[in-house]
Design a protein around this motif. Structure first.
Motif, PDB file in Angstrom:
ATOM      1  N   LYS A 102      57.551  25.730  65.555  1.00 13.52           N
ATOM      2  CA  LYS A 102      58.377  24.632  65.948  1.00 13.52           C
ATOM      3  C   LYS A 102      58.177  23.297  65.026  1.00 13.52           C
ATOM      4  O   LYS A 102      59.346  22.378  64.804  1.00 13.52           O
ATOM      5  CB  LYS A 102      58.036  24.200  67.413  1.00 13.52           C
ATOM      6  N   TRP A 103      56.827  23.002  64.627  1.00 12.09           N
ATOM      7  CA  TRP A 103      56.726  21.735  63.840  1.00 12.09           C
ATOM      8  C   TRP A 103      57.543  21.948  62.502  1.00 12.09           C
ATOM      9  O   TRP A 103      58.131  21.073  61.887  1.00 12.09           O
ATOM     10  CB  TRP A 103      55.214  21.640  63.692  1.00 12.09           C
ATOM     11  N   ARG A 104      57.350  23.172  61.862  1.00 18.44           N
ATOM     12  CA  ARG A 104      57.935  23.300  60.538  1.00 18.44           C
ATOM     13  C   ARG A 104      59.469  23.398  60.602  1.00 18.44           C
ATOM     14  O   ARG A 104      60.308  22.701  59.586  1.00 18.44           O
ATOM     15  CB  ARG A 104      57.711  24.784  60.082  1.00 18.44           C
ATOM     16  N   ASN A 105      60.133  23.803  61.542  1.00 21.31           N
ATOM     17  CA  ASN A 105      61.576  23.519  61.976  1.00 21.31           C
ATOM     18  C   ASN A 105      61.884  22.070  61.883  1.00 21.31           C
ATOM     19  O   ASN A 105      62.903  21.687  61.294  1.00 21.31           O
ATOM     20  CB  ASN A 105      61.855  24.449  63.161  1.00 21.31           C
ATOM     21  N   CYS A 106      61.034  21.312  62.751  1.00 17.95           N
ATOM     22  CA  CYS A 106      61.355  19.821  62.968  1.00 17.95           C
ATOM     23  C   CYS A 106      61.234  19.170  61.798  1.00 17.95           C
ATOM     24  O   CYS A 106      61.970  18.231  61.454  1.00 17.95           O
ATOM     25  CB  CYS A 106      60.042  19.390  64.021  1.00 17.95           C
ATOM     26  N   LEU A 107      60.069  19.487  61.128  1.00 15.70           N
ATOM     27  CA  LEU A 107      60.200  18.747  59.600  1.00 15.70           C
ATOM     28  C   LEU A 107      61.087  19.154  58.700  1.00 15.70           C
ATOM     29  O   LEU A 107      61.641  18.197  58.130  1.00 15.70           O
ATOM     30  CB  LEU A 107      58.626  19.431  58.966  1.00 15.70           C
ATOM     31  N   GLU A 108      61.583  20.093  58.494  1.00 13.84           N
ATOM     32  CA  GLU A 108      62.741  20.695  57.751  1.00 13.84           C
ATOM     33  C   GLU A 108      63.998  19.905  58.329  1.00 13.84           C
ATOM     34  O   GLU A 108      64.769  19.133  57.503  1.00 13.84           O
ATOM     35  CB  GLU A 108      63.183  21.977  57.795  1.00 13.84           C
ATOM     36  N   GLU A 109      64.392  19.646  59.666  1.00 11.45           N
ATOM     37  CA  GLU A 109      65.392  18.739  60.004  1.00 11.45           C
ATOM     38  C   GLU A 109      65.328  17.326  59.793  1.00 11.45           C
ATOM     39  O   GLU A 109      66.302  16.815  59.460  1.00 11.45           O
ATOM     40  CB  GLU A 109      65.639  19.221  61.547  1.00 11.45           C
ATOM     41  N   ASP A 110      64.135  16.984  59.864  1.00 12.93           N
ATOM     42  CA  ASP A 110      63.813  15.646  59.470  1.00 12.93           C
ATOM     43  C   ASP A 110      63.926  15.363  58.337  1.00 12.93           C
ATOM     44  O   ASP A 110      64.482  14.190  57.689  1.00 12.93           O
ATOM     45  CB  ASP A 110      62.249  15.341  59.816  1.00 12.93           C
ATOM     46  N   LYS A 111      63.726  16.347  57.097  1.00 16.80           N
ATOM     47  CA  LYS A 111      63.848  15.872  55.738  1.00 16.80           C
ATOM     48  C   LYS A 111      65.133  16.112  55.206  1.00 16.80           C
ATOM     49  O   LYS A 111      65.826  15.059  54.328  1.00 16.80           O
ATOM     50  CB  LYS A 111      63.143  16.907  55.020  1.00 16.80           C
ATOM     51  N   ASN A 137      66.402  12.693  53.984  1.00 19.35           N
ATOM     52  CA  ASN A 137      66.932  12.696  52.447  1.00 19.35           C
ATOM     53  C   ASN A 137      65.543  11.807  51.771  1.00 19.35           C
ATOM     54  O   ASN A 137      65.949  10.996  50.752  1.00 19.35           O
ATOM     55  CB  ASN A 137      68.053  12.222  52.100  1.00 19.35           C
ATOM     56  N   TYR A 138      64.513  12.169  51.871  1.00 24.94           N
ATOM     57  CA  TYR A 138      63.403  11.471  51.368  1.00 24.94           C
ATOM     58  C   TYR A 138      63.418  11.372  49.889  1.00 24.94           C
ATOM     59  O   TYR A 138      63.770  12.554  49.263  1.00 24.94           O
ATOM     60  CB  TYR A 138      62.068  11.974  51.642  1.00 24.94           C
ATOM     61  N   GLU A 139      62.930  10.280  49.019  1.00 24.72           N
ATOM     62  CA  GLU A 139      62.988  10.311  47.728  1.00 24.72           C
ATOM     63  C   GLU A 139      61.604  10.839  47.158  1.00 24.72           C
ATOM     64  O   GLU A 139      61.262  11.003  45.938  1.00 24.72           O
ATOM     65  CB  GLU A 139      63.219   8.998  47.302  1.00 24.72           C
ATOM     66  N   PHE A 140      60.661  11.031  47.967  1.00 22.24           N
ATOM     67  CA  PHE A 140      59.484  11.683  47.674  1.00 22.24           C
ATOM     68  C   PHE A 140      59.139  13.161  48.569  1.00 22.24           C
ATOM     69  O   PHE A 140      59.670  13.067  49.794  1.00 22.24           O
ATOM     70  CB  PHE A 140      58.185  10.643  48.034  1.00 22.24           C
TER      71      PHE A 140
END
Length: 383
Positions: A325-334, A338-341
């Motif tokens: 669930k955390w991995r999916n949440c992180l991917e959606e967040d990214k 659209n982080y530059e880092f």
């Protein structure tokens, strides 16, 4: 019957801290009323043996009245339960009636009790209840003054001589009652009801202020304690919360899972995008971990870039579901930000009993590093 037995046990339990706040207050007031009843009983017994001297008939009827009020209250508590919203009002009414009977029968000895409903009501948060207690007190003042004047041992009986000065009532050391007040109703109101009601209003104001100050002090203490446990940058718990968990022996037999995160490439981000971006990387990882935590789960910032998720009743299946669930949440967040880092973290977990919390954290740390080695090799191949 079963409900009454449970209520009875709760009323006399030695530990009421586990009860909800309103129930704990109701139990406290019940014990105050019980204490008052015991004191009145002692007074009645002393009077029977002529140790505590009050007119025997007045004392008997006064005590019977207190018994009736107290028994009715006790029966209502057993029938309704201690958690009902109406219980505070029933309790304040009971205290008011006990005070009313006491002040009517023997004012000299219990006049100080007249503001008892106001004092007891200050234990509660509800302002409406405190207003009710004030008007209950005024009602008790009016009734006890007039009824006690004619049928009780009431200090208001002195209103008989308020029609003249003391010097006109004494001759050669002998007290002379030469004239009786012809309008005691007005005198009782002016000299007893009115000033005592004003005094009660001052007392209520004082109790309200004390209530406010005490509750604000408690709120501030709770906030300070809370702040001492919170990490300022991420908003999750800090290591102080972990120390509390380690010292909590009540949880020893609970099955738990500890999920361990370590932020990836923090130094790389600090060196290439600056420390503000490094701080943002840490807070973003903390935010995604918080988003998957349940109500009883505890998120802790374990180190500069390390986080723990303490999961009560955690199993292997639960831990893996939370990580996914955390991995999916992180991917959606990214995708959204659209982080530059680069934004990622390595994760691992371990299971066991709360009593072995230190060992479980160490095992989760080891599992996380196994994952981190794979991630590191992936980063190096991409650069």
């Amino acid at each position: 019957m079963e409900r009454s037995i449970v209520t009875l046990k709760r009323l006399f339990s030695k530990n009421i801290k586990s009860e909800q706040n309103n129930v704990m207050q109701n139990i406290g007031v019940f014990r105050v009323i019980l204490f008052c009843f015991v004191v009145c009983t002692v007074m009645a017994v002393l009077n029977v043996f002529r140790i505590f001297i009050v007119d025997h008939t007045i004392m008997t009827w006064g005590y019977i009245g207190i018994c009736v009020v107290s028994i009715l209250y006790f029966v209502l508590i057993l029938l309704l339960g201690i958690e009902r919203p109406c219980i505070p009002y029933i309790s304040i009414t009971t205290i008011g009636l006990i005070v009313l009977v006491s002040c009517t029968a023997f004012t000299y000895h219990v006049l100080i009790l007249i503001t008892f409903p106001i004092v007891v009501a200050s234990m509660y948060d509800e302002m409406l209840l405190r207003k009710y207690a004030f008007w209950m007190t005024v009602f008790c003042i009016v009734v006890s003054t007039y009824v006690g004047y004619y049928w009780g041992i009431c200090d208001a009986n002195m209103v008989l001589i308020t029609c003249t000065s003391y010097k006109h009532l004494v001759k050669d050391g002998t007290f002379l009652l030469t004239k009786v007040n012809e309008s005691p109703g007005i005198s009782l109101f002016l000299y007893y009801v009115l000033p005592r009601s004003f005094t009660a209003s001052c007392f209520q104001y004082l109790c309200n202020k004390v209530n406010y100050v005490v509750r604000k002090s408690l709120e501030n203490a709770v906030q300070m304690e809370y702040k001492a446990l919170i990490d300022d940058m991420t908003g999750v718990y800090n290591k102080n919360r972990l120390i509390e968990l380690l010292n909590n022996r009540e949880r020893d037999e609970q099955n738990i899972a500890v999920i361990y995160w370590d932020v990836n490439q923090l130094k790389y981000v600090n060196d290439n995008w600056g420390h503000l971006c490094g701080d943002r990387l840490i807070t973003e990882i903390a935010k995604t971990i918080q988003s998957i935590a349940g109500e009883e789960d505890i998120v802790i910032r374990y180190g500069g870039d390390e986080f723990l998720l303490y999961v009560k009743d955690g199993t292997e299946e639960v831990a893996e579901q939370l990580i996914e669930k955390w991995r999916n949440c992180l991917e959606e967040d990214k995708k959204k930000e659209n982080y530059e880092f680069p934004v990622s973290a390595s994760v691992g977990y371990a299971l066991g009993k709360h009593a072995q919390l230190k060992d479980i954290i160490a095992a989760a740390d080891k599992d996380m590093y196994a994952n981190k080695s794979i991630c590191r090799e992936s980063y190096q191949s991409k650069r």
